[in-house]
Design an enzyme around this catalytic site. Structure first.
Site, mmCIF file in Angstrom:
data_model
loop_
_atom_site.group_PDB
_atom_site.id
_atom_site.type_symbol
_atom_site.label_atom_id
_atom_site.label_comp_id
_atom_site.label_asym_id
_atom_site.label_seq_id
_atom_site.Cartn_x
_atom_site.Cartn_y
_atom_site.Cartn_z
ATOM 1 N N ARG A 183 0.806 -1.241 0.012
ATOM 2 C CA ARG A 183 0.018 0.013 -0.020
ATOM 3 C C ARG A 183 0.975 1.375 0.013
ATOM 4 O O ARG A 183 0.303 2.466 0.067
ATOM 5 C CB ARG A 183 -1.099 -0.129 1.169
ATOM 6 C CG ARG A 183 -1.998 -0.996 0.990
ATOM 7 C CD ARG A 183 -3.223 -0.756 2.203
ATOM 8 N NE ARG A 183 -2.707 -1.528 2.904
ATOM 9 C CZ ARG A 183 -3.086 -1.479 4.218
ATOM 10 N NH1 ARG A 183 -3.991 -0.551 4.600
ATOM 11 N NH2 ARG A 183 -2.874 -2.273 5.424
ATOM 12 N N ARG B 76 27.436 27.565 3.458
ATOM 13 C CA ARG B 76 28.099 26.380 2.773
ATOM 14 C C ARG B 76 28.996 25.561 3.623
ATOM 15 O O ARG B 76 29.653 26.201 4.431
ATOM 16 C CB ARG B 76 28.182 26.325 1.344
ATOM 17 C CG ARG B 76 26.969 26.771 0.558
ATOM 18 C CD ARG B 76 27.171 27.016 -0.851
ATOM 19 N NE ARG B 76 28.135 25.932 -1.329
ATOM 20 C CZ ARG B 76 28.894 26.083 -2.542
ATOM 21 N NH1 ARG B 76 28.888 27.056 -3.357
ATOM 22 N NH2 ARG B 76 29.597 24.755 -2.993
#
Ligand code: UD1
Ligand code: CA
Length: 457
Positions: free
Chosen positions: A15, A332
């Site tokens: 599912r 970063r």
């Protein structure tokens, strides 16, 4: 008593409608099975066996760094009893066996401890809960005296049994030797033609065992994931729980329902977090840190008094005390800000060390740089760190002033106290304390006339 853990993780999860095995779907950015494995390790077991099937080697491969797990393949899913039976030959010398489920991720170690405790007094203990709507679950059938007699599955139950609201969560602890014996006697003569683990209850009762039960603190602990809606629901439960713990530690959320922690967060005093903040990996926030709306912080350390304004993304970085970052800043990996820094809007910093008091206020890219103390980097400054093949470093001395719209073509060094005129392209090292500029001289044309539109004929 020595404990062995068996985690059932062979189901396909039809599912989910996914090519990924169900137990590898993520909750708080970690596979469902990871949550279960980590919780089981808190119980200090002798051994943890994972029964896998669907998805084949993909599941063990994902956990290849966990050298202490034992993997057993169940090629055909013939039922929960069959699955546990497959694990028995691999079981070490333990006294008790705890059965867990790879798709039931929120089970708490404290609940499992109470189940193990219950089993210590006898040879079988079950974790059960009362549900208003028990549809779909196995029901706990008790005698008139209230003793557990057996478990009946939904599909095998009579109308009377279906009315029972005490259900089987699936979690159980059994004496190892007796478990081996009971499983050898389980058959598949039932509605689903499966070998039911739950059938051991009736066999235990027939052997004179007083089957004990324990209950979880919260019913969400035993909720399984069968489809994406249930997964999303458990994600919310998990996040609410984490926000609650952080609030107990003193964090002020403007809205705890709009916060996501996908990893581990440690906090100082009086941390304030605005809405839609995502924390990933390992993050440390010092005292008095404020995080603005929509910011993402990943694997970073943020020191005392830092303000991260709205819409910042910070990754693998260290932000020194009393700095102000953003709005709209991107920091970063490999960046270290020493403290009292100012990084303004639309500034990107990569793998750079920025010493105390230096400011990069607007629209700049600083990559592979070492910047001294109290440097002012003007708007639109770019470190040209990449020549298409290699990266090079830019070094900027203390107290330098970089005029706006300058390009610093690396490798290059700007001397301490140097001033770079706005709009310069700097290609070689500059002297300390001097003004350096590389733009063409400004001149004016006397008597110049602006063109005018020609009259139409
Ligand atoms: C099972 C219980 C039921 C309980 C319910 C709780 C049995 C017979 N029934 O029913 O009493 O109320 O869980 O959710 O145990 N699995 C394998 N190999 C198999 C079969 C199952 O690894 O051959 C795994 C599945 O991946 C799943 C778990 O075992 O994680 C439970 O299996 P499932 O078929 O979902 O059992 P239920 O029918 O829900
Ligand atoms: Ca199930």
């Amino acid at each position: 008593m020595k404990l062995g853990v068996v985690i059932l993780a062979a189901g396909q999860g039809t599912r989910m409608r996914s090519s990924l095995p169900k137990v590898l779907h993520r909750l708080a950015n970690r596979p469902l099975l990871r949550h279960v494995v980590d919780t089981s390790k808190k119980l200090a077991p002798e051994q943890v066996i994972v029964v896998f099937g669907h998805g084949g080697e993909m599941v063990p491969k994902t956990f290849s760094s966990d050298g202490d797990l034992t993997w057993v393949e169940q090629q055909q899913q013939l039922g929960t009893g069959h699955a546990v039976d497959q694990a028995l030959p691999a079981l070490a010398d333990v006294d008790q066996v705890l059965v867990l489920y790879g798709d039931v991720p929120l089970i708490q170690a404290e609940t499992l401890s109470s189940l193990i405790q219950a089993a210590a007094e006898t040879d079988l203990a079950l974790l059960t809960v009362e549900l208003e709507n028990p549809t779909g679950y196995g029901r706990i059938v008790r005698s008139a005296q209230g003793r557990v007699q057996r478990i009946v599955e939904q599909k095998d139950a009579t109308a009377e049994e279906l009315a029972i609201t005490e259900i089987n969560t699936g979690f159980l602890v059994a004496d190892k030797k007796r478990l081996i014996n009971w499983l050898s006697r389980v058959d598949n003569h039932n509605a689903q033609k499966e070998y039911y683990l739950t059938d051991i209850v009736e066999l235990a009762v027939a052997d004179g065992v007083n089957v004990k039960v324990a209950q979880p603190e919260d019913a969400t602990e035993v909720m399984g994931v069968n489809d994406r809606a249930q997964l999303a629901q458990l994600e919310r439960h998990y996040q609410q729980h984490q926000a609650k713990i952080l609030m107990q530690q003193g964090v002020a959320f403007l809205d705890p329902s709009r916060f996501d922690l996908r990893g581990e967060l440690s906090v100082g005093r009086d941390v304030q977090i605005d809405i839609n903040v995502i924390i990933e990996g390992r993050v440390e926030l010092g005292d008095n840190v404020c995080i603005g709306a929509n910011s993402v912080i990943r694997n970073s350390a943020v020191a005392d008094g830092v303000q991260i304004l709205e819409n910042c993304v910070i990754e693998d970085a260290t932000i020194g005390a009393e700095s102000v970052i953003g709005p709209f800043a991107r920091i970063r990996p490999g960046t270290r800000l020493a403290g009292r820094n100012r990084v303004g809007n639309f500034v990107e910093i990569k793998k750079s060390i920025i010493d105390e008091g230096s400011k990069i206020n607007h629209l700049s890219y600083i990559g592979d740089a070492v910047v001294g103390k109290d440097v002012n980097i003007g708007a639109g400054t770019i470190t040209c760190n990449y020549d298409g093949a290699n990266k090079s470093q830019t070094i900027i001395g203390d107290n330098a002033f970089i005029g706006s719209d300058s390009q610093l073509v690396a490798p290059v060094e700007i001397g301490a106290g140097a001033t770079i005129g706005a709009g310069s392209t700097i290609t070689s090292d500059t002297q300390p304390e001097m003004l350096t500029l590389s733009r063409s001289r400004q001149y004016s044309v006397k008597g110049w006339k602006r063109p005018v539109k020609k009259p139409k004929k």
